[in-house]
Write an enzyme that holds these catalytic residues in place. Sequence first.
Site, PDB file in Angstrom:
ATOM      1  N   HIS A  53       0.087   3.990  -1.902  1.00 23.04           N
ATOM      2  CA  HIS A  53       0.738   3.685  -0.442  1.00 23.04           C
ATOM      3  C   HIS A  53      -0.293   3.980   0.535  1.00 23.04           C
ATOM      4  O   HIS A  53      -0.409   3.177   1.557  1.00 23.04           O
ATOM      5  CB  HIS A  53       2.027   4.139  -0.383  1.00 23.04           C
ATOM      6  CG  HIS A  53       2.645   4.127   0.864  1.00 23.04           C
ATOM      7  ND1 HIS A  53       3.811   3.140   1.109  1.00 23.04           N
ATOM      8  CD2 HIS A  53       2.379   4.311   2.222  1.00 23.04           C
ATOM      9  CE1 HIS A  53       4.095   3.099   2.465  1.00 23.04           C
ATOM     10  NE2 HIS A  53       3.108   3.598   3.042  1.00 23.04           N
ATOM     11  N   GLU A  54      -0.723   5.379   0.576  1.00 21.75           N
ATOM     12  CA  GLU A  54      -1.461   5.565   1.701  1.00 21.75           C
ATOM     13  C   GLU A  54      -2.891   4.777   1.819  1.00 21.75           C
ATOM     14  O   GLU A  54      -3.437   4.727   2.745  1.00 21.75           O
ATOM     15  CB  GLU A  54      -1.630   7.202   2.008  1.00 21.75           C
ATOM     16  CG  GLU A  54      -0.579   7.849   1.960  1.00 21.75           C
ATOM     17  CD  GLU A  54       0.478   7.483   3.166  1.00 21.75           C
ATOM     18  OE1 GLU A  54      -0.100   6.949   4.083  1.00 21.75           O
ATOM     19  OE2 GLU A  54       1.838   7.476   3.162  1.00 21.75           O
ATOM     20  N   CYS A 113       7.970   3.490   4.809  1.00 20.54           N
ATOM     21  CA  CYS A 113       6.897   3.384   5.780  1.00 20.54           C
ATOM     22  C   CYS A 113       7.198   3.905   7.382  1.00 20.54           C
ATOM     23  O   CYS A 113       7.797   3.220   7.814  1.00 20.54           O
ATOM     24  CB  CYS A 113       5.907   2.451   5.587  1.00 20.54           C
ATOM     25  SG  CYS A 113       4.106   2.331   6.354  1.00 20.54           S
ATOM     26  N   HIS A 139      -3.074   1.644   3.041  1.00 25.49           N
ATOM     27  CA  HIS A 139      -3.232   1.359   4.713  1.00 25.49           C
ATOM     28  C   HIS A 139      -4.756   1.301   5.071  1.00 25.49           C
ATOM     29  O   HIS A 139      -5.115   0.512   6.051  1.00 25.49           O
ATOM     30  CB  HIS A 139      -2.558   2.599   5.431  1.00 25.49           C
ATOM     31  CG  HIS A 139      -1.244   2.696   5.454  1.00 25.49           C
ATOM     32  ND1 HIS A 139      -0.512   1.761   6.224  1.00 25.49           N
ATOM     33  CD2 HIS A 139      -0.260   3.481   4.766  1.00 25.49           C
ATOM     34  CE1 HIS A 139       0.974   2.080   6.472  1.00 25.49           C
ATOM     35  NE2 HIS A 139       1.077   2.803   5.405  1.00 25.49           N
TER      36      HIS A 139
HETATM   37 NI    NI Z   1       3.083   3.721   5.209  1.00 27.95          NI
END
Ligand code: NI
Length: 176
Positions: free
Chosen positions: A141-142, A99, A145
Site C-alpha cells: 500500500h505504502e 488510507c 503511493h
Molecule cells: Ni495510504
Amino acid sequence: MAVRPVLKMGEPLLRQVAVAVQRFDAQLTELVADMNDTMRALSGAGLAAPQIGVSLRVVIFEVTSNPRYPDVAPIPYTVLVNPELTSLGDELEEGWEGCLSVPGLRGLVPRLRKLRYRGFDIEGKPIDRTVEGFHARVVQHEVDHLDGILYPQRMRDLRNFGFEEALVGRMTPMPE
Ligand code: NI
C-alpha cells in the site's frame, strides 16, 4: 517536527511517480520526523512522503498490538527509503484497507501474500526483509503511493468500497 496536512485523493501530487532519495542528510531526517508526527497524530499504520506533499521515495509504517485489530500482527517502526519489492509466489489475498488520503472509507484490496522488500533506513543502511500477510499488505500500500497509486485503483469490485461506519459487521477492522 510538525504534524503536516495530509493530501486527499484528487490532489495531483498523489498521482505522481516520486523521485528517489539521493542524500541521507538532515533534510531527510526532518522529513521523516514530520511524517512520523503526522502518522501518529492521525493513528495511521503507515504514511508515504507524497501524502504530506513531498514527492520523494520515502515511506514509514508501524503497527503496535491493538485490541481493536486482534487479527493484525505488530510491525516494528520502519523507515524505508527507495524501496524495491519482489514478489515471492503469485498468491494474492484480499484484505480491507484504509488510507489517510481517503479518510473514512475502506475497501477490499487484493495484494501479494508474501514478498521481499529491500531499501534503506534513515541512515542509509540496507534493509532486507521477507514478510507476509498484513505486513506485506502495508508495504505494498505504502510503496504504491510512491508510484502515484491509491488503493481504490487496485480494487476488483467497487461494491466492496464504502464508509467505515456503514461497513461494520462486513469488514475485518484494520488500521489505516
Ligand atoms: Ni495510504
